[in-house]
Structure formats: C-alpha cells, structure tokens
Design a protein around this motif. Structure first.
Motif, mmCIF file in Angstrom:
data_model
loop_
_atom_site.group_PDB
_atom_site.id
_atom_site.type_symbol
_atom_site.label_atom_id
_atom_site.label_comp_id
_atom_site.label_asym_id
_atom_site.label_seq_id
_atom_site.Cartn_x
_atom_site.Cartn_y
_atom_site.Cartn_z
ATOM 1 N N GLU A 310 0.846 -1.179 0.000
ATOM 2 C CA GLU A 310 0.000 0.000 0.000
ATOM 3 C C GLU A 310 0.888 1.239 0.000
ATOM 4 O O GLU A 310 1.845 1.324 0.766
ATOM 5 C CB GLU A 310 -0.915 0.009 1.222
ATOM 6 C CG GLU A 310 -1.957 -1.104 1.193
ATOM 7 C CD GLU A 310 -2.859 -1.051 2.401
ATOM 8 O OE1 GLU A 310 -2.394 -0.635 3.482
ATOM 9 O OE2 GLU A 310 -4.032 -1.438 2.272
ATOM 10 N N GLY A 311 0.571 2.203 -0.843
ATOM 11 C CA GLY A 311 1.355 3.415 -0.931
ATOM 12 C C GLY A 311 0.869 4.470 0.040
ATOM 13 O O GLY A 311 -0.278 4.431 0.511
ATOM 14 N N GLY A 312 1.728 5.447 0.337
ATOM 15 C CA GLY A 312 1.372 6.498 1.268
ATOM 16 C C GLY A 312 1.093 7.834 0.615
ATOM 17 O O GLY A 312 0.614 8.752 1.265
ATOM 18 N N GLY A 313 1.392 7.949 -0.675
ATOM 19 C CA GLY A 313 1.156 9.199 -1.385
ATOM 20 C C GLY A 313 -0.130 9.152 -2.181
ATOM 21 O O GLY A 313 -0.974 8.271 -2.003
ATOM 22 N N SER A 314 -0.277 10.115 -3.074
ATOM 23 C CA SER A 314 -1.477 10.195 -3.909
ATOM 24 C C SER A 314 -1.067 10.529 -5.334
ATOM 25 O O SER A 314 -0.045 11.184 -5.560
ATOM 26 C CB SER A 314 -2.445 11.263 -3.382
ATOM 27 O OG SER A 314 -2.779 11.015 -2.040
ATOM 28 N N THR A 315 -1.877 10.101 -6.296
ATOM 29 C CA THR A 315 -1.618 10.381 -7.700
ATOM 30 C C THR A 315 -2.925 10.424 -8.466
ATOM 31 O O THR A 315 -3.882 9.700 -8.132
ATOM 32 C CB THR A 315 -0.687 9.321 -8.329
ATOM 33 O OG1 THR A 315 -0.617 9.538 -9.752
ATOM 34 C CG2 THR A 315 -1.187 7.910 -8.069
ATOM 35 N N ASP A 316 -2.970 11.261 -9.486
ATOM 36 C CA ASP A 316 -4.186 11.336 -10.292
ATOM 37 C C ASP A 316 -4.343 10.143 -11.233
ATOM 38 O O ASP A 316 -5.378 10.005 -11.896
ATOM 39 C CB ASP A 316 -4.265 12.659 -11.067
ATOM 40 C CG ASP A 316 -3.057 12.926 -11.941
ATOM 41 O OD1 ASP A 316 -2.163 12.067 -12.025
ATOM 42 O OD2 ASP A 316 -2.994 14.024 -12.543
ATOM 43 N N VAL A 317 -3.344 9.254 -11.282
ATOM 44 C CA VAL A 317 -3.546 7.988 -11.982
ATOM 45 C C VAL A 317 -4.653 7.187 -11.281
ATOM 46 O O VAL A 317 -5.309 6.349 -11.889
ATOM 47 C CB VAL A 317 -2.242 7.163 -12.042
ATOM 48 C CG1 VAL A 317 -2.457 5.849 -12.792
ATOM 49 C CG2 VAL A 317 -1.141 7.948 -12.742
ATOM 50 N N GLY A 318 -4.853 7.487 -9.991
ATOM 51 C CA GLY A 318 -5.933 6.828 -9.267
ATOM 52 C C GLY A 318 -7.275 7.017 -9.951
ATOM 53 O O GLY A 318 -8.074 6.070 -10.058
ATOM 54 N N ASN A 319 -7.544 8.226 -10.428
ATOM 55 C CA ASN A 319 -8.811 8.479 -11.115
ATOM 56 C C ASN A 319 -8.928 7.641 -12.382
ATOM 57 O O ASN A 319 -10.009 7.136 -12.706
ATOM 58 C CB ASN A 319 -8.920 9.969 -11.452
ATOM 59 C CG ASN A 319 -8.935 10.835 -10.212
ATOM 60 O OD1 ASN A 319 -7.958 10.883 -9.464
ATOM 61 N ND2 ASN A 319 -10.030 11.529 -9.967
#
Length: 401
Positions: A310-319
């Motif tokens: 599990e990652g701790g950051g965020s990215t718009d690839v998520g969308n």
C-alpha cells in the motif's frame, strides 16, 4: 515475428536510440515548468512524437498543455495508452522525476512506432499538472480514458515495484472572516479569525485518534493576519485529507467540515470552504497487468522487486484506475532509501548512470508489456474481465494487516 523476436527488436531499437531518449529527460530537467504551464515541454514532446508518426491533437480545451497522439496498427480492436507526465515542482524543478517519466514513455513509444504490423493502436497521452492539480482528473472527467483498454506509466523511485496502491486525496481550503480591531486597546470589539483556524487545527488533531490506519490529514496556515497588535479579520488554512479509499475519505472530509463549522461557532468568525486542487481517487492497479510487468521486469534483469504494498502518497492515476485497468509501477534510480522524492538529489539522479540505465529498462518494460497485450490472445480480455469484476466487489488490501 513472434513475441520474443519483437521484444528483441524493441530492445535493439531502444538501445540504438538511447541518446535521443536521454535528451528528453535532459531537456525537461533543464527547462522545468510548473503544472498547467508546461508550454516548452508540450512543444518539445509533441514535435518529437509527431516525428515518430503519431497524429497529435489536443484532447480538451480545458488543458492547453495536454496532448493526445495516435499510432494506428493493422487492427483497431485493442487500444493501449502510454502516459506522459512533465510538470515540475516550484524551486527544485523535476524533483519528482517527471522528466524521466516522459523519457521512459517516449522511449517505449519510439520503439513501438517502428513496428509496422502492430495488432492494435498505440496512444500517447500528455498529462499536465500532476503535482498541483491533477490533469488526469480533468482528462478522466472529460471521458478521454474511456476510449482505451488500458493505461500505463512508470515512475522513478529508490525501489522496484510493480503493484502499489495510493491514497485518495482531497485538498480543502478553510477561510474565516472576522472583525478587525486593536488587539490591546479594544479586543472585545474584534472577532479573531485566526482563533478559528487554531481551533480547527486542534479539532483535527483530536479527530486523528478516531481514524482508520493509513488516513492522513496535514495542513498549513496560509494566512494568519498581518500584525500582532491587530485582531485578524481574515485567516485561512489549507489541508490535504487522504485515505485508502474514496468512500472512506468522503466520510473523513465530512468530519473535517463539521470541525471547521464548530470553530466558526466557537469564535463567531464566518466560515467558507472550497477545494483548491482537483481531488485524486485511490489508485487501484490492475493485478493481472501488474503481474505482466513483473514478468517483463524479471526478463529485463530488474531485481529486488518489492512485494505488493500500500502506498502512502497520492496520484491522479488513481482516477484513471477507476475507469479502466491501469498500472503505475516504480523503478529504482538510486540505492533504497538513499534519497527522497521531491528533492534536488532525486532530480539529479534521473540523469545519473543508474538513472539512465533505469530509463532504458523502463521504456523496454512498457513496450514489452504493450506487445504482450497486443499479441497474447487472452491477456487483455482477462485483464478487462478482472477489472469489471473488481468494480462490483470490495477492493482487497494487497497484503495482510
């Protein structure tokens, strides 16, 4: 040619054009531009991709520095999207390595453009503003990714990973309007907006003990007044709220807004709030597509691949990953934990000897995976079926907690 022969050919093309590939990374590193203002990067990348035979267009007027390119294959039943990121950070430039991301994607696109009988269409997607707003959020909302079967990119790191999630993210600004007055002579006549912000921070600090593991809330006071002898009539704070899933994040944000409203009632300062950046959804990588990357990483001699995590950051690839199967693997450009992202050291490592080697390996991995998707009979079908199944079932965590 069979799949193995095509991959050997791709590897040869990338090795023969390595200086051209490195030039992409160097140009972007030497000409950093913050999100949504990547005019030089846009011109540079679109010209180079056009020279490879990609038909370049702008996918939406909402993103002037985005691009969409297509290289048609013999058939059009499979559509593979390769993502480019090219925005930089203020002051330190490409401290997140987006210059290298573009070089990797360019190298893969270059190699694939040399194959005349591709069994599908290759798309290159320019995604601006990942750091400060989420260009892919806009592209997703505009339906651009709905036209593709899968989307992929590789990010530099100090670790090799093929499967890693990310946190959903909401960026919210809370603003308070009070009443100014002399802080010493007539404090009873004022309404201290900064007090409201301080109550907001204290309330959120108390909230943390009731949140699920992996949830993150962090903020700054972006405006706290002008002088200590004046009761500030305006104050604001900016927060990032993050959680493992979009569903849970929505619940956390509601709690944060309730706290903000409570701070308003405690002080009498009037509250207003809004999103100051586009929201990221949690990244849900395609498991089957990630395993294809793992196979190709190992074939390319990439070792020490980290377990699924599990990652701790965020990215718009998520969308993107909520709309179509997508992956966001990592490739190491420095010894593990030796440097951190968003630093000048990380920026410089993208063009180090190890960074250049990783650029070529990653370009090959994307191109190899594309060939697997196009030529293996049931791979893409299975990936899409698995994605559709996940849309109707809870998303499991990738490891035991």
């Amino acid at each position: 040619m069979n799949i193995n022969d095509i991959k050997k050919y791709i590897s040869k093309i990338i090795d023969e054009n390595k200086e051209d590939i490195f030039s992409v990374s160097k140009y972007l590193k030497d000409n950093p531009e913050i999100g949504f203002k990547e005019e030089k990067a846009y011109d540079f990348l679109t010209q180079k991709l056009s020279s490879l035979g990609f038909e370049i267009d702008n996918p939406t007027e909402k993103l002037p520095t985005s691009f969409l390119g297509k290289k048609s294959g013999l058939s059009h039943y499979k559509k593979i999207a390769i993502l480019f990121e090219y925005d930089a950070l203020p002051t330190i430039g490409h401290g997140c390595g987006h210059n290298m991301i573009s070089a990797i994607s360019y190298g893969a696109s270059l190699a694939l453009s040399k194959i005349d009988d591709l069994k599908g269409d290759i798309y290159v997607v320019g995604c601006p503003g990942e750091e400060n707003g989420g260009g892919k959020v806009i592209l997703t909302n505009e339906g651009i990714f709905d036209n593709f079967d899968v989307a992929m990119m590789i990010h530099p790191s100090t670790e090799n990973k093929v499967y890693s999630t990310s946190l959903a993210l909401d960026a919210i600004k809370f603003s308070y309007k009070g009443q100014t007055t002399h802080a010493s002579a007539s404090p009873e006549k004022g309404v201290n907006a900064l007090d409201a912000v301080i109550h907001l921070f204290n309330g959120i600090n108390y909230l943390r003990q009731y949140l699920k593991d992996g949830t993150r809330i962090h903020g700054i006071i972006s405006n706290g007044g002008e002088a200590p002898n004046v009761i500030p009539d305006y104050a604001e704070a900016k927060f990032y709220f993050r959680a493992k899933t979009r569903e849970y994040l929505d619940d956390v944000v509601k709690k944060g807004i309730n706290i903000a409203e409570g701070a308003s009632k405690m002080t009498g300062a009037e509250l207003s709030w809004d999103y100051y950046e586009l929201s990221n959804d949690d990244l849900r990588p395609s498991k089957k597509l990630s395993e294809t990357f793992r196979k190709n990483y190992m074939e390319l001699g990439i070792k020490n691949i980290e377990p699924d995590s599990e990652g701790g950051g965020s990215t718009d690839v998520g969308n993107v990953s909520h709309r179509i199967p997508a992956v966001h693997p990592y490739i190491s450009i420095a010894p593990k934990h030796s440097i951190s992202g968003h630093t000048v050291e990380f920026r410089d490592a993208t063009l180090s000897k190890k960074g250049k080697e990783a650029t070529l390996q990653a370009a090959k991995a994307i191109a190899f995976t594309t060939i697997d998707l196009l030529y293996e009979p049931n791979l893409l079908k299975n990936i899409k079926e698995d994605f559709e199944k996940k849309e109707t079932e809870p998303i499991p965590t990738p490891f035991k907690t």
